[in-house]
Write an enzyme that holds these catalytic residues in place. Structure first.
Site, PDB file in Angstrom:
ATOM      1  N   GLY A  98       1.087  -1.123  -0.436  1.00 17.98           N
ATOM      2  CA  GLY A  98       0.562   0.195   0.008  1.00 17.98           C
ATOM      3  C   GLY A  98       0.998   1.246   0.061  1.00 17.98           C
ATOM      4  O   GLY A  98       2.101   1.328   0.430  1.00 17.98           O
ATOM      5  N   HIS A 126      -4.329   1.473   7.798  1.00 17.13           N
ATOM      6  CA  HIS A 126      -2.492   2.074   7.827  1.00 17.13           C
ATOM      7  C   HIS A 126      -2.679   3.427   7.095  1.00 17.13           C
ATOM      8  O   HIS A 126      -1.813   4.149   6.549  1.00 17.13           O
ATOM      9  CB  HIS A 126      -1.421   0.716   7.034  1.00 17.13           C
ATOM     10  CG  HIS A 126      -0.393   1.676   7.086  1.00 17.13           C
ATOM     11  ND1 HIS A 126       0.768   1.004   8.044  1.00 17.13           N
ATOM     12  CD2 HIS A 126      -0.156   1.952   6.792  1.00 17.13           C
ATOM     13  CE1 HIS A 126       1.951   1.118   8.232  1.00 17.13           C
ATOM     14  NE2 HIS A 126       1.791   1.951   6.792  1.00 17.13           N
ATOM     15  N   GLU A 127      -3.118   2.608   5.939  1.00 17.13           N
ATOM     16  CA  GLU A 127      -2.706   3.872   4.288  1.00 17.13           C
ATOM     17  C   GLU A 127      -4.019   5.030   4.907  1.00 17.13           C
ATOM     18  O   GLU A 127      -3.497   6.117   4.527  1.00 17.13           O
ATOM     19  CB  GLU A 127      -3.620   3.644   2.826  1.00 17.13           C
ATOM     20  CG  GLU A 127      -2.914   2.577   2.687  1.00 17.13           C
ATOM     21  CD  GLU A 127      -1.108   2.289   2.487  1.00 17.13           C
ATOM     22  OE1 GLU A 127      -0.931   3.940   2.553  1.00 17.13           O
ATOM     23  OE2 GLU A 127      -0.524   1.535   3.493  1.00 17.13           O
ATOM     24  N   CYS A 183       6.115  -0.769   6.638  1.00 23.19           N
ATOM     25  CA  CYS A 183       5.978   0.857   6.156  1.00 23.19           C
ATOM     26  C   CYS A 183       6.786   1.565   5.377  1.00 23.19           C
ATOM     27  O   CYS A 183       8.035   1.552   6.027  1.00 23.19           O
ATOM     28  CB  CYS A 183       5.652   2.399   7.560  1.00 23.19           C
ATOM     29  SG  CYS A 183       5.080   4.242   6.275  1.00 23.19           S
ATOM     30  N   LEU A 184       6.775   1.744   4.172  1.00 21.25           N
ATOM     31  CA  LEU A 184       7.762   1.891   3.386  1.00 21.25           C
ATOM     32  C   LEU A 184       8.502   3.616   3.936  1.00 21.25           C
ATOM     33  O   LEU A 184       9.451   3.693   3.423  1.00 21.25           O
ATOM     34  CB  LEU A 184       7.359   2.591   1.843  1.00 21.25           C
ATOM     35  CG  LEU A 184       6.928   1.449   0.982  1.00 21.25           C
ATOM     36  CD1 LEU A 184       6.423   1.473  -0.413  1.00 21.25           C
ATOM     37  CD2 LEU A 184       7.749   0.515   0.788  1.00 21.25           C
ATOM     38  N   HIS A 235      -2.020   7.210   7.087  1.00 21.21           N
ATOM     39  CA  HIS A 235      -1.518   8.159   6.349  1.00 21.21           C
ATOM     40  C   HIS A 235      -2.167   9.947   6.151  1.00 21.21           C
ATOM     41  O   HIS A 235      -1.754  10.870   6.142  1.00 21.21           O
ATOM     42  CB  HIS A 235      -0.981   7.546   5.481  1.00 21.21           C
ATOM     43  CG  HIS A 235       0.869   6.833   5.649  1.00 21.21           C
ATOM     44  ND1 HIS A 235       1.516   6.917   6.124  1.00 21.21           N
ATOM     45  CD2 HIS A 235       0.705   5.492   5.367  1.00 21.21           C
ATOM     46  CE1 HIS A 235       2.574   6.186   6.152  1.00 21.21           C
ATOM     47  NE2 HIS A 235       2.260   4.866   5.969  1.00 21.21           N
ATOM     48  N   GLN A 292       3.130   9.898   1.162  1.00 18.91           N
ATOM     49  CA  GLN A 292       3.975   9.530   1.291  1.00 18.91           C
ATOM     50  C   GLN A 292       5.484   9.352   0.197  1.00 18.91           C
ATOM     51  O   GLN A 292       6.642   9.317  -0.032  1.00 18.91           O
ATOM     52  CB  GLN A 292       4.083   8.184   1.401  1.00 18.91           C
ATOM     53  CG  GLN A 292       3.340   7.558   2.879  1.00 18.91           C
ATOM     54  CD  GLN A 292       3.512   5.967   2.984  1.00 18.91           C
ATOM     55  OE1 GLN A 292       2.351   5.040   2.059  1.00 18.91           O
ATOM     56  NE2 GLN A 292       4.155   5.291   3.542  1.00 18.91           N
TER      57      GLN A 292
HETATM   58 ZN    ZN Z   1       2.908   3.354   5.303  1.00 18.74          ZN
END
Ligand code: ZN
Length: 172
Positions: free
Chosen positions: A46, A131-132, A89-90, A135, A51
């Site tokens: 995701g 999670h997204e 998480c990226l 963000h 991000q």
């Molecule tokens: Zn993340």
């Protein structure tokens, strides 16, 4: 190859509440495709627009057993159940922790053309979406942890981040 740059924690864009998307069409479609490519290139499941430095309410995801999705202005309307599961998480490379999330959610969103749609998601897919969506509110997964685990994760992350920054400098 239109790969976008991932913004790492504690970049300010990750702590900001993202703005609603009001302009739909080709540009938004291009951004969502670039985000998908970037996500796949980093082997993520995701990715939310903040991000990649874009403070807009847009996210893409790819559940390992499912299809690719793009959600514009997503809203979690209902949530049920609670389960701990490991998350990464990226924007916080190499960090993982067990985070509690709802196991069943109802989501309302729009596609890149602005067409509204609704669906239900369970388990891992529900976890990715939560999670997204976090963000988009300026929340990262360590914010969901108890204070001790959070400290531990962020301490570890500092070490990783120093290494990443050093690596970047060496590549210049
Ligand atoms: Zn993340």
């Amino acid at each position: 190859m239109a790969k976008l740059k991932i913004h790492y924690y504690p970049d300010k864009v990750l702590a900001r509440r993202a703005e609603p998307v009001t302009v739909f069409g080709p540009e938004l479609e291009k951004l969502s495709k670039d985000m998908l490519e970037t996500m796949e290139a980093h082997e993520g499941v995701g990715l939310a627009a903040p991000q990649v430095g874009v403070s807009k309410r847009l996210l893409v995801l790819h559940e390992p057993d499912g299809e690719t999705m793009c959600l514009v202005n997503p809203v979690i309307e209902e949530s049920e159940g609670r389960e701990y599961g490991e998350e990464g998480c990226l924007s916080l490379p190499q960090m993982y922790a067990r985070v509690a999330r709802a196991t069943h959610i109802k989501v309302r969103a729009q596609d890149v053309l602005g067409t509204p749609f609704e669906f239900e998601a369970f388990d891992f897919l529900a976890r990715i979406i939560q999670h997204e969506c976090d963000h988009l509110e300026g929340v990262v997964f360590p914010d969901r942890l108890d204070v001790f685990t959070r400290e531990e994760v962020l301490e570890q992350y500092e070490i990783v981040r120093r290494r990443l920054t050093k690596g970047a400098r060496q590549r210049v």
